[in-house]
Design an enzyme around this catalytic site. Structure first.
Site, PDB file in Angstrom:
ATOM      1  N   ASP A   1       0.863  -1.186   0.000  1.00 26.38           N
ATOM      2  CA  ASP A   1       0.000   0.000   0.000  1.00 26.38           C
ATOM      3  C   ASP A   1       0.898   1.235   0.000  1.00 26.38           C
ATOM      4  O   ASP A   1       1.550   1.540   1.000  1.00 26.38           O
ATOM      5  CB  ASP A   1      -0.878  -0.054   1.267  1.00 26.38           C
ATOM      6  CG  ASP A   1      -1.895   1.079   1.330  1.00 26.38           C
ATOM      7  OD1 ASP A   1      -1.710   2.090   0.607  1.00 26.38           O
ATOM      8  OD2 ASP A   1      -2.862   0.949   2.110  1.00 26.38           O
ATOM      9  N   HIS A   2       0.894   1.917  -1.102  1.00 23.30           N
ATOM     10  CA  HIS A   2       1.845   3.015  -1.267  1.00 23.30           C
ATOM     11  C   HIS A   2       1.526   4.206  -0.371  1.00 23.30           C
ATOM     12  O   HIS A   2       2.342   5.105  -0.193  1.00 23.30           O
ATOM     13  CB  HIS A   2       1.890   3.449  -2.734  1.00 23.30           C
ATOM     14  CG  HIS A   2       3.159   4.174  -3.127  1.00 23.30           C
ATOM     15  ND1 HIS A   2       4.104   4.586  -2.225  1.00 23.30           N
ATOM     16  CD2 HIS A   2       3.637   4.533  -4.348  1.00 23.30           C
ATOM     17  CE1 HIS A   2       5.101   5.193  -2.850  1.00 23.30           C
ATOM     18  NE2 HIS A   2       4.849   5.166  -4.152  1.00 23.30           N
TER      19      HIS A   2
END
Ligand code: FAD
Lengths: 447, 469
Positions: free
Chosen positions: A417-418
């Site tokens: 999850d950036h």
């Protein structure tokens, strides 16, 4: 004599609907408390619904195959003596994942008449007994659902008091475009002339589900599991910006090691795959980079770093993709992990996993290697923040110390999850996984 | 009728230009349809010409006259005189402003307006009779919105002195005395109004209380106020016959075994309204009616005949202007291909009595009848600063909510401005608000609206301005 009405109970936290796969009883049958009366498929597994009470079944209100929503009237019983169960409306929340039936009584001890039993309509996929008036949603959301062809009874509410929000409808739409067909036979009462008019009127476009050409396409209703997978996937993809780093690992040593261990495994009556090694490597890597072994608390905007290592193992089953969890995998040795994975997978395929066995993972692994294929974009098992995808091991020429040598190469894809994890951290974690899988003996040093 | 007459093609034909019909016409036009509206009488229907608007105009004038006669504020001394013909003339300007507005709106939306009486000749064709000629229209879609008219009692037929609400609203002077048969909302509103203007009013009601559709807690307060204006209210009274002469009418009614007579200048019959469905030729095209003569419709307002829709007083449900308008919008949207349905959680109802009554959603009794466990919060006007300062401290706000979830299920308001206070509560119910939502919403001080907040707090057990026992 009293009459009991059995309403569809909640089968686990937050599960609002299920599909009656099979009735195990019929009207006239006499059952004892806890006797199984139906097989119900919920979002993750097949469970047996026990009878809440001793009694004689007078009526089954829902056909097998129908999807029912928590609170729907599904069965009526005649019971001896007085109604000893709570005369409460609605449902009791099951404390555990075993189904507990909630019961409503409609007659007093002496009354024999069976009043207030409203016979619900037939119809396979329509949630029973849910009138649109009882469903809680603001007028604009009701309108949006109507226009999108969504019957609100099929939408899982996330608002307070079970209120359906616009996002819920959007999530449903994104995950389940079958809604169109369902809404038309459910949400609106159709006068007989309507079907006719739809066929004969040229003024208005003919609606899809009345259209001819039925042979050119087939409509398959989505199973409950598929709907939930769809919703989960959409939620993950829509909320977490996924970045996937792709890499190759020389696992020649690991292949050798596994060959060595195979006979030992056989002795222990188990099978050893590459997965336990990958589980160990991943745990070791995320110990070093704890941000990946975490879940995201969206509401409070906090990253919850987990001090435990529960590894979700995505498993392909006939019913769809399930993610059973190897709990405390860091505290288990390779054999135990191997044994647990094969046990969970077998039970997953048989539909025998309890909802609790599919909850609480801290990071997940998904393996498509057995089906071939190299790199892919695994979708994060939200609210976790990372997932490791394992591809095929193939023999390839690689360059080692200036020499071209044959090697066994494994394809790995790590999605994260950036919002939480940046590319470098992702790659560093990947590097650590690689380092351990390349030198599997290091893994044996792990607990 | 001219031989060889042409049939005109129209897209959407709307029959009746009341709050159902004209609203439907405008919405259909907004959605790109070409629309023709036909009404045999005046634009605006009953509501604008002989119902809501003129009655509220007279009610307000009577209220003001009454207040001026006996000023509610000590120290403010007033004298009041009444020139009823001027009141009537003013009321007429109000009506004309409103109907003129409708005319402008219809024109502005390029809606073709025809005056004439409509009946169906075929399922897709209607004849319109004007005073001088007949004309046929073939339509793609039709919306019937022909509304209702007063019910006439067979034993007491309408005459010069036995009148309906239509005539009562047009009195050119205040009658010396008036007998109202029927204690429903129209009878109470008009009876109370003329009592304030100075008429001696007697109300005869067949059931055992006035406003029988409302809970006794509500009707009781109105009853008390009627007595203040010297109105005689006789319940369980059955009107039997009348005798009319030059100066008035003598009405005979039964009260149990006994027979009584009462004399007045006029008898106003307000015992309900009948749908205007008989003269449309509905049977020739096979539109299904209920046994009450109402048109059967589905939730999209469609009748049993394809492409014909029906809305307002002629379909089942409350005979209220706002319901007619709501359905009008739904029908127009369905015709334009939208996925609209009649879909409301609640519908408010208001009686412009003194004090005003407004209700929405379930009453406490309704909820109990549905076996619902409820929390109830009641807050008196007497404990609200604004109400006291208005010298209008009579009445209460009552909320009914689901006990477990706190979801608002219904509300009742009786007292000054109840008609306006109810709007917030209707919105709250539609939005699925809970008692807490209402209690946590800041209401301006000092306003009557604070009572809504406080009654939610009462239900939650923590009101500030009353003591919970
Ligand atoms: C005294 C009184 C007070 C009221 N107060 C209120 C109130 O405060 N609030 C409220 O909500 N409601 C009130 N109402 C009720 C309200 O007026 C009606 O519910 C509302 O007008 C119904 O609207 P509609 O469009 O269905 O029909 P209507 O308003 O009745 O309109 C129907 C129209 O159709 C026309 N028509 C009938 N037949 C034909 C035909 N064959 N061809 C052509 N045209 C035809 C009629 O001329 C009429 O103009 C009151 C009614 C009365 C009598």
């Amino acid at each position: 004599m009293a009459l009991y009405e059995l309403r569809f109970p909640e089968l686990g936290e937050g599960l609002h609907e299920g599909r009656i796969e099979k009735w195990l009883v019929k009207p006239g049958d006499v059952v004892k408390e806890d006797d199984p009366i139906a097989e119900v498929e919920n979002d993750k597994s097949m469970v047996e619904l026990p009878s809440p009470i001793d009694g004689k079944i007078t009526q089954i209100h829902v056909e097998a195959g129908a999807t029912v929503v928590v609170g729907d009237l599904i069965m009526s019983f005649e019971v001896e003596g007085s109604a000893d169960a709570e005369p409460s409306l609605g449902t009791t929340h099951a404390a555990s994942d075993t189904a507990q039936a909630s019961v409503q009584t409609t007659a007093s001890a002496s009354a024999t008449e069976t009043k207030a039993v409203t016979a619900p309509a037939k119809g396979a996929t329509q949630p029973q007994g849910v009138s649109s008036r009882e469903i809680l949603a603001a007028p604009s959301v009701r309108k949006f659902a109507r226009e999108s062809g969504v019957f609100l009874g099929n939408v899982i509410p996330t608002g307070p008091n079970g209120k359906i929000l616009r996002e819920d409808v959007e999530r449903f739409l994104a995950g389940a475009d079958h809604a169109q067909s369902e809404s038309h036979d459910g949400a609106t009462v159709m006068l007989p002339h309507e079907a006719q008019s739809a066929q004969t009127s040229s003024a208005e476009p003919v609606q899809g589900n009345f259209a001819q050409g039925a042979a050119l396409e087939e409509r398959v209703p989505l199973t409950t599991i598929r709907k939930l997978i769809a919703q989960a996937m959409v939620r993950s993809k829509h909320t977490a910006p996924h970045v996937t780093v792709l890499d190759e690992v020389d696992v020649t040593e690991l292949v050798k090691l596994r060959e060595e261990l195979k006979p030992l495994a056989q002795e222990r009556g188990t099978k050893i795959t590459y997965l336990p090694f990958i589980v160990k490597a991943l745990i070791s890597a995320v110990r070093r980079y704890p941000a990946l072994n975490a879940t995201l608390d969206e509401e409070r905007q906090e990253l919850v770093l987990k001090k435990e290592y529960h590894i979700g193992i995505a498993t392909d089953t006939e019913r769809g993709l399930l993610v059973p969890v190897v709990r405390h995998a860091d505290q288990k040795n390779m054999w135990t992990i191997a044994q647990e994975i094969s046990d969970l997978a077998a039970r997953g395929r048989a539909g025998k996993l309890g909802p609790n066995e599919m909850k609480g993972s801290t990071i997940s692994i998904t393996n498509i290697g057995s089906a071939g294929g190299l790199f892919f974009t695994p979708i994060i098992n939200f609210p976790e923040v990372a997932i490791l995808g394992v591809g095929r091991i193939s023999e390839k020429p690689i360059v080692k110390n200036g020499q071209i040598v044959p090697a066994h190469v494994m394809a790995l894809s790590l999605s994260f999850d950036h919002r939480i994890i940046d590319g470098v951290l992702g790659q560093q974690t990947m590097n650590e996984v690689k380092r351990l899988l390349e030198n599997p003996r290091l893994l044996l040093m792990e607990v | 009728m001219v031989v060889g007459e042409l049939t005109e093609e129209v897209d959407v034909l709307v029959i009746g230009a009341g709050p159902g019909g004209y609203v439907a016409a405008i919405r259909a036009a907004q959605l790109g349809k070409s629309v023709t509206v036909v009404d045999k009488a005046d634009l605006g229907g009953v509501c604008l010409n002989r119902g809501c608007i003129p009655s509220k105009a007279l009610i307000s004038a009577a209220h003001h006259y009454e207040a001026a006669k006996t000023s509610p504020y000590p120290g403010v001394e007033t004298t009041a005189t009444l020139d009823f013909s001027k009141v009537q003339a003013w009321k007429q300007t109000v009506v004309e402003k409103m109907t003129g507005g409708v005319k402008t709106l219809l024109k502005g939306n390029k809606i073709n307006v025809i005056q004439g009486e409509v009946f169906f000749s075929k399922p897709d064709e209607a004849r319109v009779m004007t005073e001088t000629e007949g004309h046929s229209y073939r339509f793609n879609h039709c919306i019937i919105a022909t509304g209702s008219r007063p019910i006439e009692l067979r034993s007491i037929p309408f005459s010069k002195r036995v009148i309906s609400s239509d005539e009562a609203l047009s009195f050119d002077q205040v009658p010396e005395s008036l007998i109202v048969i029927g204690g429903g909302y129209i009878g109470i509103e008009l009876g109370q109004t003329f009592a304030k203007f100075g008429a001696k009013v007697t109300i005869l009601e067949g059931t055992d209380s006035i406003l029988p559709l409302f809970e006794p807690q509500l009707s009781r307060l109105v009853l008390r106020n009627l007595k203040k204006y010297d109105v005689d209210v006789v319940t369980k009274a059955m009107a039997k016959s009348v005798e009319e002469d030059e100066t008035g009418v003598t009405l005979t009614y039964a009260l149990g075994e006994e027979t009584h007579t009462v004399r007045a200048s006029y008898v106003l019959v307000t015992v309900g309204r009948r749908p205007n469905t008989e003269e449309l030729g509905l049977d020739t095209i096979g539109i299904k009616l209920t046994d009450k003569g109402l048109i059967e419709v589905d939730e999209k307002c469609r009748t049993s005949v394809q492409n014909i829709y029906a809305i307002g007083d002629i379909v089942p449900g409350a005979a209220l202007a706002h319901k007619a308008s709501y359905e009008g919008k739904v029908a127009a949207e369905v015709i334009a291909g939208h996925e609209s349905v009649v879909d409301y959680r609640c519908i408010p109802a208001v009686v412009f009595s003194d004090p005003e009554i407004a209700t929405v959603g379930l009453s406490e009794a309704d909820a109990k009848a549905e076996n619902k466990e409820v929390s109830v919060g009641r807050f008196p006007y007497a404990a609200n600063g604004r109400a006291v300062a208005l010298n209008a401290d009579e009445g209460f706000v009552k909320l009914i909510a689901d006990k477990k979830s706190g979801l608002l299920l219904g509300a009742q308001v009786i007292g000054a401005e109840a008609s306006n206070l109810i709007a917030e509560l209707a919105l709250a119910i539609e939005l699925g608000a809970t008692l807490e939502d209402v209690a946590l919403t800041i209401h301006a001080h000092p306003t009557l609206g604070e009572m809504v907040m406080e009654s939610a707090e009462v239900a939650l057990g923590s009101p500030i301005h009353v003591v919970v026992r």
